[in-house]
Write a protein that holds these residues in place. Structure first.
Motif, PDB file in Angstrom:
ATOM      1  N   SER A 202       0.750  -1.059   0.063  1.00 55.39           N
ATOM      2  CA  SER A 202      -0.033   0.200   0.111  1.00 55.39           C
ATOM      3  C   SER A 202       0.744   1.239  -0.010  1.00 55.39           C
ATOM      4  O   SER A 202       0.408   2.160  -0.698  1.00 55.39           O
ATOM      5  N   ARG A 205       2.366   1.533  -3.695  1.00 61.46           N
ATOM      6  CA  ARG A 205       1.463   2.245  -4.602  1.00 61.46           C
ATOM      7  C   ARG A 205       0.859   3.653  -4.092  1.00 61.46           C
ATOM      8  O   ARG A 205       0.502   4.709  -5.191  1.00 61.46           O
ATOM      9  N   GLN A 206       0.936   4.020  -2.688  1.00 57.82           N
ATOM     10  CA  GLN A 206       0.630   5.417  -2.547  1.00 57.82           C
ATOM     11  C   GLN A 206       1.769   6.503  -3.265  1.00 57.82           C
ATOM     12  O   GLN A 206       1.586   7.583  -3.788  1.00 57.82           O
ATOM     13  N   MET A 208       3.846   5.775  -5.665  1.00 56.28           N
ATOM     14  CA  MET A 208       3.532   5.836  -7.267  1.00 56.28           C
ATOM     15  C   MET A 208       2.571   6.792  -7.695  1.00 56.28           C
ATOM     16  O   MET A 208       2.751   7.658  -8.605  1.00 56.28           O
ATOM     17  N   LYS A 209       1.316   6.646  -6.802  1.00 54.35           N
ATOM     18  CA  LYS A 209       0.226   7.732  -7.026  1.00 54.35           C
ATOM     19  C   LYS A 209       0.805   9.312  -6.960  1.00 54.35           C
ATOM     20  O   LYS A 209       0.431  10.014  -7.638  1.00 54.35           O
ATOM     21  N   ASP A 210       1.495   9.474  -5.766  1.00 56.33           N
ATOM     22  CA  ASP A 210       1.629  11.000  -5.420  1.00 56.33           C
ATOM     23  C   ASP A 210       2.925  11.383  -6.383  1.00 56.33           C
ATOM     24  O   ASP A 210       2.647  12.788  -6.587  1.00 56.33           O
ATOM     25  N   TYR A 211       3.903  10.762  -6.772  1.00 61.25           N
ATOM     26  CA  TYR A 211       4.909  11.238  -7.732  1.00 61.25           C
ATOM     27  C   TYR A 211       4.832  10.884  -9.026  1.00 61.25           C
ATOM     28  O   TYR A 211       5.969  10.982  -9.790  1.00 61.25           O
ATOM     29  N   SER A 212       3.589   9.958  -9.526  1.00 55.52           N
ATOM     30  CA  SER A 212       3.689   9.609 -10.881  1.00 55.52           C
ATOM     31  C   SER A 212       4.699   8.765 -11.188  1.00 55.52           C
ATOM     32  O   SER A 212       5.469   9.159 -12.437  1.00 55.52           O
ATOM     33  N   GLU A 214       6.328   4.971 -11.710  1.00 64.53           N
ATOM     34  CA  GLU A 214       5.829   3.766 -12.148  1.00 64.53           C
ATOM     35  C   GLU A 214       6.989   2.408 -11.689  1.00 64.53           C
ATOM     36  O   GLU A 214       7.833   2.308 -12.233  1.00 64.53           O
ATOM     37  N   TYR A 263      -8.787   6.083   1.430  1.00 68.55           N
ATOM     38  CA  TYR A 263      -7.247   6.388   1.286  1.00 68.55           C
ATOM     39  C   TYR A 263      -6.865   5.131   0.283  1.00 68.55           C
ATOM     40  O   TYR A 263      -5.760   5.417  -0.536  1.00 68.55           O
ATOM     41  N   ASP A 265      -7.596   1.953  -2.561  1.00 67.87           N
ATOM     42  CA  ASP A 265      -8.459   1.307  -3.484  1.00 67.87           C
ATOM     43  C   ASP A 265      -8.491  -0.206  -3.085  1.00 67.87           C
ATOM     44  O   ASP A 265      -7.952  -0.692  -2.461  1.00 67.87           O
TER      45      ASP A 265
END
Length: 280
Positions: A202, A205-206, A208-212, A214, A263, A265
């Motif tokens: 988790s 993945r957070q 990766m989401k916050d800072y674009s 991969e 917070y 998915d």
């Protein structure tokens, strides 16, 4: 005694009774106000954690927020406490709990293998410890990590697993880099200073989401982790046990799922086997 004297005596007595009633009513008011104590008047529980999105981090308003923050606020509210969050050096959590600087350590903390080190409340969620690599990496399985370098946050479960790789059925690495700052493990992988990183899925993945950014997360997890709240081993007031019961109540009434869904998915992924309701 004439009629006028009797009337005066009656009115005097009535005034005295009325005055007594007012005193009694006024005397009751503080007790009523105490029963409806504001949050500021509640006893304080000091919770120690580090910056670990999406579980604990500073929101845009400058206040602590995240999965663990909201769960802590709700659980301790039900128990009659107010929570004070403090940022700690995660490496020092055991010392801080034992010396009373903090009441508990709460920050996506895996109970597994540490059952005898603390008095635990929980588990309240499940999480997977996983390995992530750059998308261009030729590492696809845990076996492919042999003779590679890996970065972890110090004093975490992945560090423990890989420092004793053979005993845990893992390949022997060329090096394990243990960093105090959680954010630096991601930078180390991005820059190519390590071949892989290991952490809670988790949290990866957070990031990766916050800072674009991969990464590729290996399909084979290191372990399924039970997340708990760590109190001092000698804590004897029963609070950890009451907190565990409150977690069960929050699972059953859907509160935990509601908080997690804000917070993360697929919140049910973190509640599988916990015994709470997963209904929408």
């Amino acid at each position: 005694m004439n009629a006028r004297s009797r009337r005066l005596r009656f009115f005097s007595l009535a005034l005295a009774v009325l005055g007594l009633c007012m005193v009694l009513l006024c005397g009751c008011r503080p007790a009523e106000e105490k029963a409806d104590s504001s949050p500021a008047e509640l006893p304080v529980i000091v919770v120690g954690s580090d910056n670990y999105p999406p579980f604990n981090y500073t929101g845009s308003d400058g206040q602590p927020t995240g999965v663990d923050v909201e769960l802590a606020q709700e659980a301790f509210r039900r128990l009659g406490y107010r929570v004070q969050f403090v940022t700690i050096n995660w490496e020092e959590k055991k010392t801080l709990v034992e010396n009373g600087t903090i009441d508990c350590a709460w920050g996506s903390f895996s109970m597994n293998g540490r059952e005898d080190e603390y008095t635990w409340a929980g588990p309240y969620l499940h999480s997977r410890q996983v390995v992530a690599v750059r998308t261009s990496s030729d590492i696809y399985t845990l076996a492919d990590l042999a003779d590679k370098t890996l970065v972890v946050q110090s004093t975490t479960k992945p560090e423990e697993l890989f420092l004793d790789a053979a005993a845990n059925g893992l390949p022997q690495l060329r090096a394990v880099y243990s960093l105090q700052d959680r954010d630096l493990i991601y930078t180390t992988l991005i820059k190519g200073y390590a071949d892989a990183l290991a952490a809670h899925e988790s949290a990866i993945r957070q990031f990766m989401k916050d800072y674009s950014v991969e990464y590729r997360i290996l399909a084979e997890p290191l372990m399924q982790a039970d997340l708990g709240v760590a109190f001092a081993k000698d804590r004897a007031d029963g609070l950890p046990q009451r907190l565990t019961e409150t977690f069960r109540e929050m699972l059953a009434d859907g509160t935990t799922r509601e908080i997690v869904s804000r917070y993360l998915d697929e919140p049910d992924h973190y509640l599988e086997g916990m015994g709470g309701s997963s209904d929408d």
